[in-house]
Design a protein around this motif. Structure first.
Motif, PDB file in Angstrom:
ATOM      1  N   LEU A 135      58.291 -17.085  61.136  1.00 17.38           N
ATOM      2  CA  LEU A 135      58.768 -17.343  59.619  1.00 17.38           C
ATOM      3  C   LEU A 135      60.110 -16.768  59.616  1.00 17.38           C
ATOM      4  O   LEU A 135      61.057 -17.386  58.770  1.00 17.38           O
ATOM      5  N   HIS A 136      60.379 -15.725  60.383  1.00 22.74           N
ATOM      6  CA  HIS A 136      61.669 -14.969  60.238  1.00 22.74           C
ATOM      7  C   HIS A 136      62.885 -16.061  60.797  1.00 22.74           C
ATOM      8  O   HIS A 136      63.856 -16.180  59.902  1.00 22.74           O
ATOM      9  N   VAL A 137      62.705 -16.606  61.951  1.00 23.21           N
ATOM     10  CA  VAL A 137      63.448 -17.345  62.533  1.00 23.21           C
ATOM     11  C   VAL A 137      63.920 -18.516  61.741  1.00 23.21           C
ATOM     12  O   VAL A 137      65.047 -19.212  61.512  1.00 23.21           O
ATOM     13  N   LEU A 138      62.766 -19.183  61.492  1.00 20.33           N
ATOM     14  CA  LEU A 138      62.850 -20.478  60.768  1.00 20.33           C
ATOM     15  C   LEU A 138      63.405 -20.373  59.152  1.00 20.33           C
ATOM     16  O   LEU A 138      64.196 -21.167  59.064  1.00 20.33           O
ATOM     17  N   ARG A 139      63.113 -19.359  58.729  1.00 25.08           N
ATOM     18  CA  ARG A 139      63.906 -19.071  57.469  1.00 25.08           C
ATOM     19  C   ARG A 139      65.159 -18.982  57.385  1.00 25.08           C
ATOM     20  O   ARG A 139      66.041 -19.420  56.563  1.00 25.08           O
ATOM     21  N   ASP A 140      65.628 -18.071  58.525  1.00 23.69           N
ATOM     22  CA  ASP A 140      67.064 -17.908  58.605  1.00 23.69           C
ATOM     23  C   ASP A 140      67.795 -19.259  59.013  1.00 23.69           C
ATOM     24  O   ASP A 140      68.875 -19.500  58.899  1.00 23.69           O
ATOM     25  N   LEU A 141      67.142 -20.171  59.583  1.00 23.38           N
ATOM     26  CA  LEU A 141      67.726 -21.349  60.075  1.00 23.38           C
ATOM     27  C   LEU A 141      67.651 -22.679  58.976  1.00 23.38           C
ATOM     28  O   LEU A 141      68.309 -23.597  58.932  1.00 23.38           O
ATOM     29  N   GLY A 142      67.049 -22.073  57.647  1.00 25.13           N
ATOM     30  CA  GLY A 142      67.087 -22.756  56.358  1.00 25.13           C
ATOM     31  C   GLY A 142      65.837 -23.545  56.220  1.00 25.13           C
ATOM     32  O   GLY A 142      65.875 -24.448  55.160  1.00 25.13           O
ATOM     33  N   PHE A 143      64.767 -23.092  56.678  1.00 24.91           N
ATOM     34  CA  PHE A 143      63.308 -23.658  56.219  1.00 24.91           C
ATOM     35  C   PHE A 143      63.039 -23.210  55.010  1.00 24.91           C
ATOM     36  O   PHE A 143      63.124 -22.290  54.546  1.00 24.91           O
ATOM     37  N   GLY A 144      62.850 -24.236  54.268  1.00 23.75           N
ATOM     38  CA  GLY A 144      62.528 -24.062  52.763  1.00 23.75           C
ATOM     39  C   GLY A 144      63.802 -23.925  51.793  1.00 23.75           C
ATOM     40  O   GLY A 144      63.516 -23.679  50.662  1.00 23.75           O
ATOM     41  N   THR A 145      64.908 -24.509  52.468  1.00 19.55           N
ATOM     42  CA  THR A 145      66.224 -24.227  51.541  1.00 19.55           C
ATOM     43  C   THR A 145      66.920 -25.757  51.505  1.00 19.55           C
ATOM     44  O   THR A 145      66.364 -26.618  52.185  1.00 19.55           O
ATOM     45  N   SER A 146      67.953 -25.759  50.699  1.00 27.45           N
ATOM     46  CA  SER A 146      68.554 -27.042  50.576  1.00 27.45           C
ATOM     47  C   SER A 146      69.154 -27.371  51.928  1.00 27.45           C
ATOM     48  O   SER A 146      69.521 -28.702  52.086  1.00 27.45           O
ATOM     49  N   LYS A 147      69.599 -26.480  52.663  1.00 22.02           N
ATOM     50  CA  LYS A 147      70.074 -27.024  53.949  1.00 22.02           C
ATOM     51  C   LYS A 147      69.195 -27.628  54.833  1.00 22.02           C
ATOM     52  O   LYS A 147      69.475 -28.759  55.417  1.00 22.02           O
ATOM     53  N   MET A 148      67.822 -27.402  54.858  1.00 21.41           N
ATOM     54  CA  MET A 148      66.847 -28.122  55.578  1.00 21.41           C
ATOM     55  C   MET A 148      66.596 -29.536  54.829  1.00 21.41           C
ATOM     56  O   MET A 148      66.681 -30.490  55.513  1.00 21.41           O
ATOM     57  N   SER A 183      62.524 -31.226  65.409  1.00 15.28           N
ATOM     58  CA  SER A 183      63.305 -31.078  66.550  1.00 15.28           C
ATOM     59  C   SER A 183      64.468 -30.398  66.142  1.00 15.28           C
ATOM     60  O   SER A 183      65.003 -29.430  66.903  1.00 15.28           O
ATOM     61  N   ILE A 184      65.124 -30.382  64.918  1.00 16.01           N
ATOM     62  CA  ILE A 184      66.378 -29.415  64.356  1.00 16.01           C
ATOM     63  C   ILE A 184      65.861 -28.229  64.585  1.00 16.01           C
ATOM     64  O   ILE A 184      66.780 -27.476  64.846  1.00 16.01           O
ATOM     65  N   LEU A 185      64.715 -27.841  63.965  1.00 13.98           N
ATOM     66  CA  LEU A 185      64.379 -26.546  63.954  1.00 13.98           C
ATOM     67  C   LEU A 185      64.138 -25.956  65.243  1.00 13.98           C
ATOM     68  O   LEU A 185      64.286 -24.646  65.506  1.00 13.98           O
ATOM     69  N   LEU A 186      63.239 -26.793  66.074  1.00 15.87           N
ATOM     70  CA  LEU A 186      62.981 -26.142  67.262  1.00 15.87           C
ATOM     71  C   LEU A 186      63.996 -26.186  68.519  1.00 15.87           C
ATOM     72  O   LEU A 186      64.145 -25.074  68.993  1.00 15.87           O
ATOM     73  N   ILE A 266      72.115 -17.743  66.676  1.00 21.18           N
ATOM     74  CA  ILE A 266      70.402 -18.332  66.778  1.00 21.18           C
ATOM     75  C   ILE A 266      70.565 -19.558  65.982  1.00 21.18           C
ATOM     76  O   ILE A 266      70.904 -19.520  64.844  1.00 21.18           O
ATOM     77  N   ASP A 267      70.505 -20.703  66.818  1.00 21.11           N
ATOM     78  CA  ASP A 267      70.602 -21.949  66.172  1.00 21.11           C
ATOM     79  C   ASP A 267      69.101 -22.608  65.872  1.00 21.11           C
ATOM     80  O   ASP A 267      69.329 -23.660  65.215  1.00 21.11           O
ATOM     81  N   ASP A 268      68.231 -21.974  66.720  1.00 17.73           N
ATOM     82  CA  ASP A 268      67.013 -22.830  66.548  1.00 17.73           C
ATOM     83  C   ASP A 268      65.897 -21.887  66.795  1.00 17.73           C
ATOM     84  O   ASP A 268      66.363 -20.686  67.135  1.00 17.73           O
ATOM     85  N   TYR A 269      64.562 -22.353  66.879  1.00 14.79           N
ATOM     86  CA  TYR A 269      63.571 -21.366  67.363  1.00 14.79           C
ATOM     87  C   TYR A 269      63.373 -21.213  68.634  1.00 14.79           C
ATOM     88  O   TYR A 269      63.282 -19.657  68.938  1.00 14.79           O
TER      89      TYR A 269
END
Length: 499
Positions: A135-148, A183-186, A266-269
């Motif tokens: 959850l920490h990594v994915l949120r930092d990557l924009g999970f649940g935000t306008s970026k995603m 794939s973008i997140l992972l 950190i660009d991905d999971y």
């Protein structure tokens, strides 16, 4: 001449054999009676195998049928395991909130063949640690935000032209697009649809999802599953071979990331996992909890969940749009009023599109993509309502039963989005007993991403196309059941451009 004529049996040997048979039968009877007193009532099974031979591929249907006879919470024996099945909302609510039902079975999905568990198979602090990291990594990557959301919208614009020519297999076209989003997140990037790596990855994962069942052979008969895999029989051996292929492909992505281990961002999971692994090693915490094997298994679980559920949901959505073309008109009317036909949809548009959201809710209900949740295990003796659940009992939530309960859903076999609308039709109502992603602390972590994807794909498609099939095609709403429920017979669809 009989085979017994070649052997000489003494009276003591006959007595011993008879005694052993009696002891076996007596032990089975005593064990069964003790079980009846400790567990909710339920059907009798056979020695050794229990009730398993009576389950069919659509196990959720048999579980639902048994609940009509034995009540909403009942037990049965599946292999060596005592199993409690929960089939109604009142008891499921209690189970979601029960901390003692957060653990997973001791066996892995591919027990005896795969050494490492994924986070979906972990219990206790190991599961909590991986959940926090994910959850920490994915949120930092924009999970649940306008970026995603922007990344998903960009992917959809790449996908739309692929369905605009002639008759198309919608599921086949959609899968590479949806799996690009996860794939973008992972991995930190998506793929061209023709990329051989991605084609192989999607193909092998799709075969796993078709063949594997959470309440299947590997869960209750790991020894038989291992033997069948060795002999190449049963479809689980096919699933296992494709799992190995998937993990081999994912290892190539891991290798690329390890080759770039000197980078600071950190660009991905995978990046986040490797950083956590290194930090633990620096603290002399070099255990197997964050091994490369676990990383491969986590990637497999994320990739499967992130592609299968959304693709299956949208496949059902298209089927019901073709069957009910008036619903296309209603959704398109909301598109015209809220978005228009020039700008791209955004997720906040949903707040002004109640029928569209009601349609998606009803698709999730009647589709029941995850008909049976990932198995749970009682970590200690507990009770759900008046029912005892002893420690180490396997617990199944039959979500199908919740979504087809006539007490909750009048005419549950009827596809009716209006059940999710307020009386005046101005608001979409999310009823608490719609649980397509399970619930409680082990709710699917990708629920938010899946909801964004299903909305944006549906609205983008209907903004540009009318969906139909040949008029002589008779639609069938039969399902095939692996990891998820999919349409069994998906006719070629025709997407006609609007205007």
């Amino acid at each position: 001449m009989f085979l017994t004529d070649y052997f000489v049996f003494s009276q003591p040997l006959y007595s011993l054999a008879t005694g052993l048979i009696f002891l076996f039968e007596f032990n089975f009877l005593v064990t069964t009676i003790k079980r009846l007193f400790r567990l909710p009532s339920g059907p009798w099974g056979l020695p050794i195998v229990g009730y398993y031979p009576f389950l069919k591929d659509e196990s959720y249907l048999e579980f639902d049928s048994l609940s009509k006879k034995y009540g909403p919470v009942y037990s049965l024996k599946l292999g060596q395991h005592d199993v409690v099945v929960i089939c109604d909302w009142d008891h499921l609510k209690l189970a979601f909130a029960d901390e003692s039902l957060l653990d997973k079975p001791h066996e892995l999905f591919f027990e005896g063949l795969i050494k490492y568990p994924s986070f979906a198979e972990m219990s206790g602090e190991h599961w909590r640690s991986h959940r926090r990291l994910s959850l920490h990594v994915l949120r930092d990557l924009g999970f649940g935000t306008s970026k995603m959301e922007e990344a998903i919208s960009k992917e959809i614009q790449q996908f739309l032209p692929t369905i605009s020519e002639g008759k198309v297999d919608f599921f086949e076209k959609l899968l590479p697009s949806v799996s690009n989003n996860i794939s973008i997140l992972l991995f930190g990037h998506n793929f061209k649809y023709s990329d051989p790596f991605k084609v192989d990855l999607d193909h092998n994962m799709d075969r796993v999802n078709r063949a594997f069942q959470f309440a299947g052979l590997s869960a209750f008969f790991p020894w038989l599953f291992k033997l069948s895999t060795f002999l190449g029989i049963f479809r689980m051996s096919v699933a296992y071979s494709h799992v190995l292929a998937v993990e081999g492909l994912l290892q190539k992505e891991i290798d690329k990331h390890q080759a770039e281990s000197g980078k600071s961002e950190i660009d991905d999971y995978i990046d986040g996992y490797l950083v956590e692994q290194k930090n633990r090693q620096n603290k002399d915490e070099n255990d197997q909890v964050y091994s490369m094997g676990v990383l491969r298994r986590n990637l497999t679980a994320f990739f499967a969940a992130g592609s299968e559920t959304v693709t299956a949901t949208l496949a059902w959505a298209m089927m019901y749009l073709v069957y009910n073309p008036e619903y296309q008109d209603k959704i398109r009317a909301e598109i015209a009023e809220v978005i228009g036909f020039d700008r791209e949809p955004v997720y906040t548009d949903r707040n002004r599109m109640p029928f569209t959201m009601a349609y998606l809710n009803e698709t999730q209900r009647i589709g029941s993509i995850i008909a049976v949740n990932l198995l749970r295990r009682a970590s200690r003796d507990t009770k759900i309502g008046k029912y005892n659940i002893p420690k180490d009992t396997i617990v199944i939530f039959n979500l199908w039963s919740i979504h087809r309960d006539p007490k909750l859903w009048p005419e549950p076999e009827k596809f009716d989005p209006n059940r999710f609308l307020s009386e005046d039709g101005s608001k979409a109502v999310k009823l608490p007993y719609l649980v397509p992603f399970s619930g409680g602390k082990r709710i699917c972590p990708g629920e938010g991403l899946a909801n964004v994807e299903t909305f944006l794909y549906l609205v983008n498609i209907l903004q540009k196309y009318r969906v139909r099939c040949d008029p002589d095609v008779k639609l069938s709403f039969e399902a095939t059941f692996g990891v998820s429920r999919r349409p069994k017979h998906s006719p070629p669809l025709i997407f006609e451009k609007i205007g």
